[in-house]
Design an enzyme around this catalytic site. Structure first.
Site, PDB file in Angstrom:
ATOM      1  N   SER A  74       0.833  -1.208   0.000  1.00  0.00           N
ATOM      2  CA  SER A  74       0.000   0.000   0.000  1.00  0.00           C
ATOM      3  C   SER A  74       0.870   1.262   0.000  1.00  0.00           C
ATOM      4  O   SER A  74       0.490   2.285  -0.572  1.00  0.00           O
ATOM      5  CB  SER A  74      -0.979   0.003   1.173  1.00  0.00           C
ATOM      6  OG  SER A  74      -0.313   0.169   2.391  1.00  0.00           O
ATOM      7  N   ASN A  75       2.044   1.192   0.611  1.00  0.00           N
ATOM      8  CA  ASN A  75       2.957   2.345   0.538  1.00  0.00           C
ATOM      9  C   ASN A  75       3.474   2.528  -0.883  1.00  0.00           C
ATOM     10  O   ASN A  75       3.591   3.654  -1.364  1.00  0.00           O
ATOM     11  CB  ASN A  75       4.122   2.184   1.520  1.00  0.00           C
ATOM     12  CG  ASN A  75       3.734   2.625   2.924  1.00  0.00           C
ATOM     13  OD1 ASN A  75       3.585   3.819   3.182  1.00  0.00           O
ATOM     14  ND2 ASN A  75       3.547   1.668   3.813  1.00  0.00           N
ATOM     15  N   LEU A 129      19.082  -5.388   5.584  1.00  0.00           N
ATOM     16  CA  LEU A 129      20.135  -5.251   4.582  1.00  0.00           C
ATOM     17  C   LEU A 129      21.505  -5.285   5.255  1.00  0.00           C
ATOM     18  O   LEU A 129      21.692  -4.733   6.339  1.00  0.00           O
ATOM     19  CB  LEU A 129      19.973  -3.928   3.823  1.00  0.00           C
ATOM     20  CG  LEU A 129      18.669  -3.774   3.046  1.00  0.00           C
ATOM     21  CD1 LEU A 129      18.598  -2.399   2.394  1.00  0.00           C
ATOM     22  CD2 LEU A 129      18.532  -4.864   1.988  1.00  0.00           C
ATOM     23  N   HIS A 174       8.551   3.038   9.201  1.00  0.00           N
ATOM     24  CA  HIS A 174       8.266   2.148  10.322  1.00  0.00           C
ATOM     25  C   HIS A 174       6.963   2.591  10.986  1.00  0.00           C
ATOM     26  O   HIS A 174       6.773   3.791  11.227  1.00  0.00           O
ATOM     27  CB  HIS A 174       9.421   2.196  11.329  1.00  0.00           C
ATOM     28  CG  HIS A 174       9.208   1.265  12.470  1.00  0.00           C
ATOM     29  ND1 HIS A 174       9.365  -0.103  12.350  1.00  0.00           N
ATOM     30  CD2 HIS A 174       8.803   1.491  13.742  1.00  0.00           C
ATOM     31  CE1 HIS A 174       9.075  -0.672  13.505  1.00  0.00           C
ATOM     32  NE2 HIS A 174       8.732   0.263  14.367  1.00  0.00           N
ATOM     33  N   ASP A 183      15.813  -0.310  12.512  1.00  0.00           N
ATOM     34  CA  ASP A 183      14.942   0.837  12.797  1.00  0.00           C
ATOM     35  C   ASP A 183      15.634   1.896  13.659  1.00  0.00           C
ATOM     36  O   ASP A 183      14.988   2.536  14.492  1.00  0.00           O
ATOM     37  CB  ASP A 183      13.624   0.369  13.469  1.00  0.00           C
ATOM     38  CG  ASP A 183      12.866  -0.631  12.609  1.00  0.00           C
ATOM     39  OD1 ASP A 183      12.877  -0.481  11.382  1.00  0.00           O
ATOM     40  OD2 ASP A 183      12.266  -1.568  13.185  1.00  0.00           O
TER      41      ASP A 183
END
Ligand code: GRF
Length: 222
Positions: free
Chosen positions: A16-17, A96, A112, A148
């Site tokens: 959706s992003n 990553l 996030h 994050d």
């Protein structure tokens, strides 16, 4: 005239992003070109969204590679072959390695679904509703070697309602995600982001001067 930043959008799920980014590009609100959508699973609905909009996509599945390093080398090769300026993680469920981050220094963004540094990791919306915080939200940040933990570009705040579940809070947060990710990418395209340690400055950005209480105060107080 703002240059079009060449982006790769990395996905693992619904996308959706990705859709919000596509919509903002198509409506002329985002100076970006999605060169490639990369998924680490064939199951991602995001791949269908890319296809519907004629955006090329590629799937790289971890079990086709003998190590994380090999996977990431393949990823770097794909990104380089598409001349990517900015790597946009949008629900990409893989960490990553430093090799990717070194190849794209301060050129990888993530979104996030919590107000970092609160509730990093998975199920952030559930963590927030279980903790019963009064506000949560979402964060766009540059990616560093932690999970994050990278320098924060923009955050949006939403109230947490007493009856909220992970799903209802998640939906409220997602609506804000769809706005702030394109904003962060647009600032990048305009060359307005400067990073100094943890601090990200946005040239000529307005400053939010609101304070919120939840539940709201019932009369003016000093
Ligand atoms: C979003 O909540 C995002 O914050 C998180 O993963 C979810 C992806 O959703 N990183 P979608 O695939 O963009 O719908």
């Amino acid at each position: 005239m703002v240059r079009k930043v060449k982006i790769a959008v990395l996905v693992s799920g619904s996308g959706s992003n990705l859709q919000a980014i596509i919509d903002n590009i198509e409506s002329g609100h985002l100076s970006a070109q999605i060169e490639i959508v990369i998924s680490n699973t064939t199951e991602a609905y995001a791949l269908r969204r890319a296809e519907k909009h004629g955006i090329p996509s590629i799937v790289i599945v971890s079990h086709d590679f003998s190590s994380r390093e090999e996977f990431d080398q393949r990823l770097i090769a794909i990104l380089n072959s598409h001349g990517i300026d900015l790597v946009v993680l949008a629900g990409f469920m893989r960490v990553l390695s430093p090799a990717v981050l070194n190849a794209f220094p301060l050129k990888v963004m993530n979104i996030h679904p919590a107000l970092l540094p609160s509730f990093p990791g998975i199920h952030a919306q559930g963590q927030a509703s279980d903790y019963a915080v009064k506000f949560s939200g979402c964060t766009v940040h540059f990616v560093d070697e932690g999970v994050d933990t990278g320098p924060i570009i923009i955050q949006a705040v939403v109230p947490v309602m007493p009856e909220d579940t992970e799903e209802s809070l998640g939906a409220r947060i997602l609506a804000e995600e769809h706005k702030i990710y394109s904003q962060a990418i647009q600032w990048y395209a305009e060359g307005r982001l400067t990073v100094n340690g943890r601090r990200v400055s946005v040239a000529n950005a307005a400053v939010a001067r609101v304070s919120l209480c939840n539940p709201p105060l019932e009369s003016p107080r000093n």
